[in-house]
Design a protein around this motif. Structure first.
Motif, PDB file in Angstrom:
ATOM      1  N   LEU A  96      -5.507  14.508  -4.200  1.00  0.00           N
ATOM      2  CA  LEU A  96      -5.814  13.803  -3.224  1.00  0.00           C
ATOM      3  C   LEU A  96      -7.104  12.777  -3.615  1.00  0.00           C
TER       4      LEU A  96
ATOM      5  N   LEU B 281      -5.953   9.642  -5.432  1.00  0.00           N
ATOM      6  CA  LEU B 281      -5.062   8.597  -4.475  1.00  0.00           C
ATOM      7  C   LEU B 281      -6.416   8.086  -3.270  1.00  0.00           C
ATOM      8  N   ARG B 282      -6.969   8.715  -2.994  1.00  0.00           N
ATOM      9  CA  ARG B 282      -8.108   8.258  -2.170  1.00  0.00           C
ATOM     10  C   ARG B 282      -8.699   6.857  -2.687  1.00  0.00           C
TER      11      ARG B 282
ATOM     12  N   THR C 278      -7.205  -1.366  -1.133  1.00  0.00           N
ATOM     13  CA  THR C 278      -7.351  -2.008   0.281  1.00  0.00           C
ATOM     14  C   THR C 278      -8.773  -2.795   0.146  1.00  0.00           C
TER      15      THR C 278
ATOM     16  N   LEU D 130       0.961  -1.248   0.002  1.00  0.00           N
ATOM     17  CA  LEU D 130       0.010   0.024   0.045  1.00  0.00           C
ATOM     18  C   LEU D 130       0.776   1.158  -0.284  1.00  0.00           C
ATOM     19  N   ASN D 131       2.163   1.380   0.873  1.00  0.00           N
ATOM     20  CA  ASN D 131       2.893   2.300   0.801  1.00  0.00           C
ATOM     21  C   ASN D 131       3.758   2.705  -0.520  1.00  0.00           C
TER      22      ASN D 131
ATOM     23  N   ALA E  98       0.969   4.141  -2.952  1.00  0.00           N
ATOM     24  CA  ALA E  98       0.797   5.679  -2.436  1.00  0.00           C
ATOM     25  C   ALA E  98       1.728   6.376  -2.988  1.00  0.00           C
ATOM     26  N   ARG E  99       3.226   6.095  -2.961  1.00  0.00           N
ATOM     27  CA  ARG E  99       4.377   6.837  -3.311  1.00  0.00           C
ATOM     28  C   ARG E  99       4.262   7.221  -5.025  1.00  0.00           C
TER      29      ARG E  99
ATOM     30  N   TYR F 204       1.600   7.781  -6.367  1.00  0.00           N
ATOM     31  CA  TYR F 204       0.632   8.941  -6.577  1.00  0.00           C
ATOM     32  C   TYR F 204       0.731  10.185  -5.723  1.00  0.00           C
ATOM     33  N   GLU F 205       2.160  10.405  -5.394  1.00  0.00           N
ATOM     34  CA  GLU F 205       2.463  11.628  -4.619  1.00  0.00           C
ATOM     35  C   GLU F 205       2.185  13.017  -5.092  1.00  0.00           C
TER      36      GLU F 205
ATOM     37  N   MET G 162      -6.404   3.958  -3.623  1.00  0.00           N
ATOM     38  CA  MET G 162      -5.986   3.431  -2.068  1.00  0.00           C
ATOM     39  C   MET G 162      -7.235   2.363  -1.812  1.00  0.00           C
TER      40      MET G 162
END
Length: 58
Positions: free
Chosen positions: A26, A29-30, A37, A14-15, A18-19, A21-22, A33
């Protein structure tokens, strides 16, 4: 045991997502994620349901 049942590995995955989509908005990204998940939860639930049903049969 598959990789997605290990919380340390799933956190790393997951990290890593997320990286990637830096610089994305937002909201994007949401969404990504949430999808990742939910996929992991489904895989875990399926694995544990199968494991418990195999134990009952055997």
């Amino acid at each position: 045991m598959p990789w997605y049942t290990n919380h340390i590995i799933t956190c790393k995955v997951l990290n890593r997502i997320a990286r990637r989509y830096e610089r994305a908005p937002l909201n994007d990204l949401r969404l990504v994620m949430d999808h990742a998940t939910e996929s992991l939860w489904r895989k875990q639930e399926h694995y544990y349901m199968k494991a418990t049903s195999d134990n009952r049969e055997g």
